[in-house]
Design a protein around this motif. Structure first.
Motif, PDB file in Angstrom:
ATOM      1  N   VAL A  45      90.266 -35.032  57.599  1.00 13.35           N
ATOM      2  CA  VAL A  45      89.608 -34.106  56.667  1.00 13.35           C
ATOM      3  C   VAL A  45      90.663 -33.472  55.775  1.00 13.35           C
ATOM      4  O   VAL A  45      91.762 -33.145  56.236  1.00 13.35           O
ATOM      5  CB  VAL A  45      88.848 -32.989  57.442  1.00 13.35           C
ATOM      6  N   CYS A  46      90.341 -33.285  54.489  1.00 14.01           N
ATOM      7  CA  CYS A  46      91.276 -32.599  53.592  1.00 14.01           C
ATOM      8  C   CYS A  46      90.496 -31.696  52.633  1.00 14.01           C
ATOM      9  O   CYS A  46      89.470 -32.103  52.077  1.00 14.01           O
ATOM     10  CB  CYS A  46      92.098 -33.619  52.804  1.00 14.01           C
ATOM     11  N   VAL A  47      90.979 -30.462  52.480  1.00  9.80           N
ATOM     12  CA  VAL A  47      90.433 -29.555  51.472  1.00  9.80           C
ATOM     13  C   VAL A  47      91.589 -29.122  50.573  1.00  9.80           C
ATOM     14  O   VAL A  47      92.474 -28.392  51.018  1.00  9.80           O
ATOM     15  CB  VAL A  47      89.770 -28.313  52.101  1.00  9.80           C
ATOM     16  N   HIS A  48      91.620 -29.619  49.337  1.00  9.68           N
ATOM     17  CA  HIS A  48      92.593 -29.143  48.363  1.00  9.68           C
ATOM     18  C   HIS A  48      92.093 -27.796  47.826  1.00  9.68           C
ATOM     19  O   HIS A  48      90.882 -27.562  47.770  1.00  9.68           O
ATOM     20  CB  HIS A  48      92.723 -30.152  47.222  1.00  9.68           C
TER      21      HIS A  48
ATOM     22  N   ALA B  90      89.242 -27.675  69.866  1.00 16.57           N
ATOM     23  CA  ALA B  90      88.257 -28.509  69.178  1.00 16.57           C
ATOM     24  C   ALA B  90      88.097 -27.999  67.760  1.00 16.57           C
ATOM     25  O   ALA B  90      88.239 -26.801  67.501  1.00 16.57           O
ATOM     26  CB  ALA B  90      86.915 -28.447  69.903  1.00 16.57           C
ATOM     27  N   ARG B  91      87.809 -28.909  66.828  1.00  9.68           N
ATOM     28  CA  ARG B  91      87.598 -28.478  65.452  1.00  9.68           C
ATOM     29  C   ARG B  91      86.204 -28.881  65.004  1.00  9.68           C
ATOM     30  O   ARG B  91      85.702 -29.946  65.361  1.00  9.68           O
ATOM     31  CB  ARG B  91      88.635 -29.074  64.509  1.00  9.68           C
ATOM     32  N   VAL B  92      85.584 -28.004  64.234  1.00  2.00           N
ATOM     33  CA  VAL B  92      84.331 -28.327  63.562  1.00  2.00           C
ATOM     34  C   VAL B  92      84.509 -27.996  62.089  1.00  2.00           C
ATOM     35  O   VAL B  92      84.804 -26.847  61.732  1.00  2.00           O
ATOM     36  CB  VAL B  92      83.134 -27.529  64.130  1.00  2.00           C
ATOM     37  N   CYS B  93      84.369 -28.992  61.223  1.00  2.00           N
ATOM     38  CA  CYS B  93      84.384 -28.753  59.787  1.00  2.00           C
ATOM     39  C   CYS B  93      82.952 -28.771  59.281  1.00  2.00           C
ATOM     40  O   CYS B  93      82.100 -29.486  59.827  1.00  2.00           O
ATOM     41  CB  CYS B  93      85.205 -29.812  59.061  1.00  2.00           C
ATOM     42  N   CYS B  94      82.690 -27.995  58.250  1.00  2.00           N
ATOM     43  CA  CYS B  94      81.343 -27.979  57.676  1.00  2.00           C
ATOM     44  C   CYS B  94      81.398 -27.389  56.272  1.00  2.00           C
ATOM     45  O   CYS B  94      82.414 -26.834  55.849  1.00  2.00           O
ATOM     46  CB  CYS B  94      80.385 -27.168  58.548  1.00  2.00           C
ATOM     47  N   VAL B 111      81.241 -22.870  50.319  1.00  2.00           N
ATOM     48  CA  VAL B 111      82.495 -22.614  51.030  1.00  2.00           C
ATOM     49  C   VAL B 111      82.808 -23.819  51.915  1.00  2.00           C
ATOM     50  O   VAL B 111      81.941 -24.261  52.670  1.00  2.00           O
ATOM     51  CB  VAL B 111      82.373 -21.326  51.885  1.00  2.00           C
ATOM     52  N   ALA B 112      84.004 -24.355  51.801  1.00  2.00           N
ATOM     53  CA  ALA B 112      84.471 -25.397  52.736  1.00  2.00           C
ATOM     54  C   ALA B 112      85.075 -24.680  53.930  1.00  2.00           C
ATOM     55  O   ALA B 112      85.929 -23.811  53.758  1.00  2.00           O
ATOM     56  CB  ALA B 112      85.506 -26.289  52.066  1.00  2.00           C
ATOM     57  N   ALA B 113      84.607 -25.016  55.139  1.00  2.00           N
ATOM     58  CA  ALA B 113      85.026 -24.252  56.323  1.00  2.00           C
ATOM     59  C   ALA B 113      85.587 -25.148  57.414  1.00  2.00           C
ATOM     60  O   ALA B 113      85.018 -26.188  57.726  1.00  2.00           O
ATOM     61  CB  ALA B 113      83.857 -23.451  56.873  1.00  2.00           C
ATOM     62  N   THR B 114      86.710 -24.727  57.979  1.00  2.00           N
ATOM     63  CA  THR B 114      87.252 -25.314  59.201  1.00  2.00           C
ATOM     64  C   THR B 114      87.165 -24.257  60.289  1.00  2.00           C
ATOM     65  O   THR B 114      87.618 -23.136  60.100  1.00  2.00           O
ATOM     66  CB  THR B 114      88.728 -25.731  59.002  1.00  2.00           C
ATOM     67  N   ASN B 115      86.559 -24.608  61.415  1.00  2.00           N
ATOM     68  CA  ASN B 115      86.465 -23.710  62.557  1.00  2.00           C
ATOM     69  C   ASN B 115      87.146 -24.372  63.746  1.00  2.00           C
ATOM     70  O   ASN B 115      86.856 -25.521  64.058  1.00  2.00           O
ATOM     71  CB  ASN B 115      84.996 -23.428  62.901  1.00  2.00           C
ATOM     72  N   ARG B 125      85.675 -20.572  72.770  1.00  2.00           N
ATOM     73  CA  ARG B 125      85.628 -19.417  71.869  1.00  2.00           C
ATOM     74  C   ARG B 125      86.276 -19.790  70.536  1.00  2.00           C
ATOM     75  O   ARG B 125      87.182 -20.626  70.493  1.00  2.00           O
ATOM     76  CB  ARG B 125      86.380 -18.209  72.461  1.00  2.00           C
ATOM     77  N   LEU B 126      85.835 -19.132  69.467  1.00  2.00           N
ATOM     78  CA  LEU B 126      86.412 -19.356  68.142  1.00  2.00           C
ATOM     79  C   LEU B 126      87.842 -18.806  68.093  1.00  2.00           C
ATOM     80  O   LEU B 126      88.087 -17.680  68.523  1.00  2.00           O
ATOM     81  CB  LEU B 126      85.539 -18.647  67.098  1.00  2.00           C
ATOM     82  N   THR B 127      88.774 -19.583  67.595  1.00  2.00           N
ATOM     83  CA  THR B 127      90.158 -19.100  67.456  1.00  2.00           C
ATOM     84  C   THR B 127      90.671 -19.216  66.027  1.00  2.00           C
ATOM     85  O   THR B 127      91.712 -18.649  65.695  1.00  2.00           O
ATOM     86  CB  THR B 127      91.127 -19.821  68.416  1.00  2.00           C
ATOM     87  N   LEU B 128      89.943 -19.955  65.171  1.00  2.00           N
ATOM     88  CA  LEU B 128      90.334 -20.036  63.756  1.00  2.00           C
ATOM     89  C   LEU B 128      89.094 -20.276  62.913  1.00  2.00           C
ATOM     90  O   LEU B 128      88.294 -21.164  63.217  1.00  2.00           O
ATOM     91  CB  LEU B 128      91.347 -21.168  63.535  1.00  2.00           C
ATOM     92  N   HIS B 129      88.945 -19.460  61.882  1.00  2.00           N
ATOM     93  CA  HIS B 129      87.929 -19.721  60.856  1.00  2.00           C
ATOM     94  C   HIS B 129      88.652 -19.727  59.517  1.00  2.00           C
ATOM     95  O   HIS B 129      89.322 -18.761  59.170  1.00  2.00           O
ATOM     96  CB  HIS B 129      86.836 -18.652  60.869  1.00  2.00           C
TER      97      HIS B 129
END
Lengths: 145, 145
Positions: A45-48, B90-94, B111-115, B125-129
Protein backbone atom coordinates in the motif's frame (compact mmCIF):
# COMPACT_ATOMS: atom_id res chain seq x y z
CA UNK A 1 30.71 -12.15 26.82
CA UNK A 2 29.73 -11.35 23.27
CA UNK A 3 29.19 -7.97 21.67
CA UNK A 4 27.07 -9.54 18.92
CA UNK A 5 23.75 -7.72 18.47
CA UNK A 6 20.60 -9.36 19.86
CA UNK A 7 18.05 -10.59 17.27
CA UNK A 8 15.91 -7.52 18.03
CA UNK A 9 18.89 -5.19 17.49
CA UNK A 10 19.79 -6.99 14.26
CA UNK A 11 16.17 -6.65 13.03
CA UNK A 12 16.08 -2.96 13.96
CA UNK A 13 19.34 -2.31 12.09
CA UNK A 14 18.15 -4.26 9.03
CA UNK A 15 14.83 -2.38 8.98
CA UNK A 16 16.47 1.04 9.29
CA UNK A 17 18.92 0.06 6.52
CA UNK A 18 15.98 -0.73 4.20
CA UNK A 19 14.30 2.52 5.19
CA UNK A 20 17.49 4.43 4.36
CA UNK A 21 17.59 2.64 0.98
CA UNK A 22 13.98 3.76 0.41
CA UNK A 23 14.78 7.43 1.06
CA UNK A 24 17.99 7.14 -1.00
CA UNK A 25 15.95 5.74 -3.93
CA UNK A 26 13.45 8.59 -3.45
CA UNK A 27 16.13 11.31 -3.47
CA UNK A 28 17.96 9.72 -6.43
CA UNK A 29 14.60 9.19 -8.20
CA UNK A 30 15.92 5.70 -9.00
CA UNK A 31 13.03 3.41 -10.06
CA UNK A 32 15.02 0.11 -10.00
CA UNK A 33 16.42 0.90 -6.53
CA UNK A 34 12.88 1.73 -5.39
CA UNK A 35 11.70 -1.67 -6.70
CA UNK A 36 14.45 -3.44 -4.68
CA UNK A 37 13.21 -1.84 -1.46
CA UNK A 38 9.55 -2.86 -1.72
CA UNK A 39 8.15 -6.31 -0.96
CA UNK A 40 6.50 -6.19 -4.39
CA UNK A 41 3.23 -7.83 -3.33
CA UNK A 42 -0.45 -7.20 -4.17
CA UNK A 43 -0.88 -6.40 -0.43
CA UNK A 44 1.55 -3.43 -0.61
CA UNK A 45 0.00 0.00 0.00
CA UNK A 46 1.24 3.53 -0.72
CA UNK A 47 -0.23 6.95 0.04
CA UNK A 48 1.69 9.88 -1.46
CA UNK A 49 0.99 13.22 0.29
CA UNK A 50 -2.48 14.39 -0.80
CA UNK A 51 -3.10 11.32 -2.98
CA UNK A 52 -5.72 8.60 -2.52
CA UNK A 53 -4.51 5.14 -1.45
CA UNK A 54 -2.67 3.07 -4.07
CA UNK A 55 -2.99 -0.71 -3.65
CA UNK A 56 -0.58 -3.34 -5.04
CA UNK A 57 3.03 -3.09 -6.17
CA UNK A 58 2.25 -2.75 -9.90
CA UNK A 59 0.20 0.41 -9.30
CA UNK A 60 2.66 1.71 -6.70
CA UNK A 61 5.59 1.30 -9.14
CA UNK A 62 3.67 3.27 -11.75
CA UNK A 63 2.98 6.04 -9.20
CA UNK A 64 6.70 6.38 -8.35
CA UNK A 65 7.59 6.60 -12.04
CA UNK A 66 5.02 9.36 -12.51
CA UNK A 67 6.45 11.27 -9.53
CA UNK A 68 10.05 10.85 -10.71
CA UNK A 69 9.12 12.09 -14.22
CA UNK A 70 7.62 15.29 -12.79
CA UNK A 71 10.26 16.09 -10.15
CA UNK A 72 13.47 17.99 -10.91
CA UNK A 73 15.15 17.54 -7.52
CA UNK A 74 14.15 16.13 -4.17
CA UNK A 75 15.93 16.21 -0.81
CA UNK A 76 14.50 14.62 2.34
CA UNK A 77 15.74 14.89 5.92
CA UNK A 78 14.19 12.78 8.68
CA UNK A 79 13.44 13.42 12.33
CA UNK A 80 11.26 11.98 15.13
CA UNK A 81 12.08 8.41 14.07
CA UNK A 82 10.32 5.72 16.14
CA UNK A 83 10.38 1.97 15.50
CA UNK A 84 8.29 -0.98 16.72
CA UNK A 85 8.74 -4.60 15.64
CA UNK A 86 5.71 -6.85 16.07
CA UNK A 87 6.76 -10.23 14.64
CA UNK A 88 6.52 -10.33 10.86
CA UNK A 89 5.53 -6.66 10.52
CA UNK A 90 7.46 -3.64 11.79
CA UNK A 91 6.54 0.03 11.70
CA UNK A 92 8.74 3.08 11.55
CA UNK A 93 7.13 6.51 11.91
CA UNK A 94 9.06 9.67 11.13
CA UNK A 95 8.75 13.28 10.05
CA UNK A 96 10.11 14.07 6.58
CA UNK A 97 11.26 17.59 5.69
CA UNK A 98 11.20 17.74 1.91
CA UNK A 99 12.83 20.26 -0.39
CA UNK A 100 11.50 19.70 -3.91
CA UNK A 101 11.99 21.36 -7.27
CA UNK A 102 9.04 21.07 -9.68
CA UNK A 103 8.22 22.99 -12.86
CA UNK A 104 6.35 25.81 -10.98
CA UNK A 105 9.15 26.37 -8.45
CA UNK A 106 10.57 25.01 -5.22
CA UNK A 107 8.52 23.64 -2.35
CA UNK A 108 9.65 23.14 1.23
CA UNK A 109 7.18 20.84 2.96
CA UNK A 110 6.75 18.70 6.04
CA UNK A 111 5.32 15.19 5.66
CA UNK A 112 4.18 12.86 8.46
CA UNK A 113 5.17 9.35 7.36
CA UNK A 114 4.31 5.82 8.46
CA UNK A 115 6.43 3.07 6.91
CA UNK A 116 5.64 -0.62 7.40
CA UNK A 117 8.15 -3.38 6.72
CA UNK A 118 7.42 -7.07 6.27
CA UNK A 119 9.87 -9.90 6.90
CA UNK A 120 10.33 -11.80 3.60
CA UNK A 121 12.64 -14.66 2.57
CA UNK A 122 15.01 -12.00 1.20
CA UNK A 123 14.93 -9.96 4.42
CA UNK A 124 12.85 -6.98 5.55
CA UNK A 125 11.08 -5.10 2.75
CA UNK A 126 8.83 -2.03 2.63
CA UNK A 127 5.13 -2.95 2.34
CA UNK A 128 3.44 0.34 3.22
CA UNK A 129 4.44 3.98 2.89
CA UNK A 130 1.88 6.53 4.05
CA UNK A 131 2.94 10.16 3.73
CA UNK A 132 0.61 13.03 4.58
CA UNK A 133 1.04 16.78 4.22
CA UNK A 134 1.30 18.81 7.43
CA UNK A 135 -0.99 21.81 7.04
CA UNK A 136 1.19 24.83 7.81
CA UNK A 137 3.63 23.94 5.07
CA UNK A 138 0.79 23.06 2.68
CA UNK A 139 -0.40 26.66 2.90
CA UNK A 140 3.14 27.98 2.41
CA UNK A 141 3.56 25.77 -0.65
CA UNK A 142 0.33 27.13 -2.16
CA UNK A 143 1.77 30.67 -2.01
CA UNK A 144 4.21 29.77 -4.80
CA UNK A 145 1.52 29.34 -7.47
CA UNK B 1 -15.82 -31.35 11.27
CA UNK B 2 -15.97 -28.02 13.08
CA UNK B 3 -17.26 -24.71 11.85
CA UNK B 4 -15.20 -22.88 14.48
CA UNK B 5 -13.17 -20.02 12.99
CA UNK B 6 -9.44 -20.54 12.47
CA UNK B 7 -7.11 -18.49 14.72
CA UNK B 8 -6.44 -16.16 11.74
CA UNK B 9 -10.20 -15.68 11.15
CA UNK B 10 -10.77 -15.06 14.86
CA UNK B 11 -7.97 -12.47 14.89
CA UNK B 12 -9.34 -10.77 11.78
CA UNK B 13 -12.82 -10.57 13.29
CA UNK B 14 -11.48 -9.24 16.60
CA UNK B 15 -9.37 -6.60 14.82
CA UNK B 16 -12.27 -5.43 12.63
CA UNK B 17 -14.49 -5.27 15.75
CA UNK B 18 -11.96 -2.95 17.44
CA UNK B 19 -11.74 -0.86 14.27
CA UNK B 20 -15.54 -0.55 14.21
CA UNK B 21 -15.43 0.52 17.87
CA UNK B 22 -12.85 3.17 16.92
CA UNK B 23 -15.05 4.65 14.19
CA UNK B 24 -18.12 4.41 16.47
CA UNK B 25 -16.22 6.37 19.16
CA UNK B 26 -15.19 8.89 16.50
CA UNK B 27 -18.75 9.39 15.22
CA UNK B 28 -20.19 9.56 18.75
CA UNK B 29 -17.31 11.87 19.80
CA UNK B 30 -17.07 9.67 22.91
CA UNK B 31 -13.72 10.23 24.67
CA UNK B 32 -14.02 7.29 27.15
CA UNK B 33 -14.98 4.89 24.32
CA UNK B 34 -12.02 6.21 22.31
CA UNK B 35 -9.73 5.50 25.30
CA UNK B 36 -11.01 1.88 25.46
CA UNK B 37 -10.04 1.30 21.83
CA UNK B 38 -6.43 2.45 22.03
CA UNK B 39 -3.53 0.43 23.48
CA UNK B 40 -2.76 3.48 25.65
CA UNK B 41 1.04 3.22 25.35
CA UNK B 42 3.86 5.76 24.89
CA UNK B 43 4.54 3.99 21.54
CA UNK B 44 1.06 4.87 20.17
CA UNK B 45 1.03 7.26 17.19
CA UNK B 46 -1.74 9.36 15.63
CA UNK B 47 -1.81 11.60 12.57
CA UNK B 48 -5.04 13.55 12.09
CA UNK B 49 -5.59 14.77 8.49
CA UNK B 50 -3.25 17.72 7.92
CA UNK B 51 -1.74 17.52 11.42
CA UNK B 52 1.84 16.70 12.40
CA UNK B 53 2.48 13.35 14.09
CA UNK B 54 1.31 12.98 17.70
CA UNK B 55 3.33 10.51 19.80
CA UNK B 56 2.11 8.76 22.97
CA UNK B 57 -1.37 8.07 24.27
CA UNK B 58 -1.49 11.06 26.66
CA UNK B 59 -0.98 13.52 23.78
CA UNK B 60 -3.26 11.52 21.46
CA UNK B 61 -6.08 11.59 24.04
CA UNK B 62 -5.72 15.35 24.33
CA UNK B 63 -5.88 15.68 20.51
CA UNK B 64 -9.15 13.71 20.33
CA UNK B 65 -10.69 15.88 23.07
CA UNK B 66 -9.72 19.02 21.13
CA UNK B 67 -11.29 17.60 17.95
CA UNK B 68 -14.48 16.54 19.74
CA UNK B 69 -14.82 20.01 21.33
CA UNK B 70 -14.68 21.69 17.91
CA UNK B 71 -16.87 19.30 15.93
CA UNK B 72 -20.67 19.53 15.84
CA UNK B 73 -21.35 16.30 13.93
CA UNK B 74 -19.25 13.69 12.20
CA UNK B 75 -20.26 10.78 10.01
CA UNK B 76 -17.73 8.35 8.49
CA UNK B 77 -18.31 5.63 5.90
CA UNK B 78 -15.52 3.20 4.98
CA UNK B 79 -14.49 1.53 1.74
CA UNK B 80 -11.43 -0.25 0.24
CA UNK B 81 -10.77 -2.08 3.51
CA UNK B 82 -7.69 -4.33 3.44
CA UNK B 83 -6.20 -6.25 6.38
CA UNK B 84 -2.87 -7.94 7.05
CA UNK B 85 -1.86 -9.65 10.29
CA UNK B 86 1.88 -9.99 10.91
CA UNK B 87 2.17 -11.59 14.35
CA UNK B 88 1.76 -9.06 17.16
CA UNK B 89 0.96 -6.15 14.82
CA UNK B 90 -1.85 -5.99 12.27
CA UNK B 91 -2.65 -3.27 9.76
CA UNK B 92 -5.96 -2.25 8.26
CA UNK B 93 -5.99 0.32 5.45
CA UNK B 94 -9.20 1.94 4.30
CA UNK B 95 -10.71 5.01 2.67
CA UNK B 96 -12.89 7.17 4.94
CA UNK B 97 -15.60 9.39 3.50
CA UNK B 98 -16.28 11.99 6.15
CA UNK B 99 -19.23 14.35 6.49
CA UNK B 100 -18.43 16.87 9.21
CA UNK B 101 -20.19 19.88 10.69
CA UNK B 102 -17.90 22.57 12.13
CA UNK B 103 -18.59 26.18 13.06
CA UNK B 104 -17.90 27.52 9.50
CA UNK B 105 -20.13 24.98 7.76
CA UNK B 106 -20.19 21.42 6.53
CA UNK B 107 -17.27 19.59 4.94
CA UNK B 108 -17.41 16.44 2.86
CA UNK B 109 -13.92 14.98 2.64
CA UNK B 110 -12.04 11.83 1.71
CA UNK B 111 -9.32 10.55 4.02
CA UNK B 112 -6.80 7.78 3.30
CA UNK B 113 -6.32 5.91 6.58
CA UNK B 114 -3.82 3.40 7.94
CA UNK B 115 -4.75 1.80 11.26
CA UNK B 116 -2.37 -0.45 13.18
CA UNK B 117 -3.48 -2.79 15.94
CA UNK B 118 -1.28 -4.44 18.56
CA UNK B 119 -2.07 -7.68 20.40
CA UNK B 120 -2.24 -6.89 24.15
CA UNK B 121 -3.20 -8.97 27.18
CA UNK B 122 -6.72 -7.49 26.86
CA UNK B 123 -6.93 -8.32 23.14
CA UNK B 124 -6.23 -6.30 20.00
CA UNK B 125 -5.99 -2.55 20.50
CA UNK B 126 -5.38 0.40 18.18
CA UNK B 127 -1.77 1.65 18.33
CA UNK B 128 -1.58 3.85 15.21
CA UNK B 129 -4.12 5.86 13.26
CA UNK B 130 -2.78 7.79 10.28
CA UNK B 131 -5.36 9.76 8.32
CA UNK B 132 -4.41 12.00 5.41
CA UNK B 133 -6.50 14.36 3.29
CA UNK B 134 -7.04 13.38 -0.35
CA UNK B 135 -6.39 16.49 -2.44
CA UNK B 136 -9.51 16.88 -4.62
CA UNK B 137 -11.77 17.06 -1.61
CA UNK B 138 -9.35 19.34 0.23
CA UNK B 139 -9.79 21.92 -2.50
CA UNK B 140 -13.57 21.50 -2.42
CA UNK B 141 -13.56 21.99 1.36
CA UNK B 142 -11.58 25.24 1.01
CA UNK B 143 -14.39 26.69 -1.12
CA UNK B 144 -16.59 26.87 1.98
CA UNK B 145 -14.50 29.50 3.75
Amino acid sequence: MSNAPTPAQADAEAILDVMQAFYDALEMMDAPAMADVWAGRPADVCVHPGWPMTHGWQSIRHSWRTIFEHTGYLQVSLSDISLEIGGRIARVCCTERRYSVYAPGTITSTVAATNLFVRTEEGWRLTLHHGSPVSGQRIAAADIN
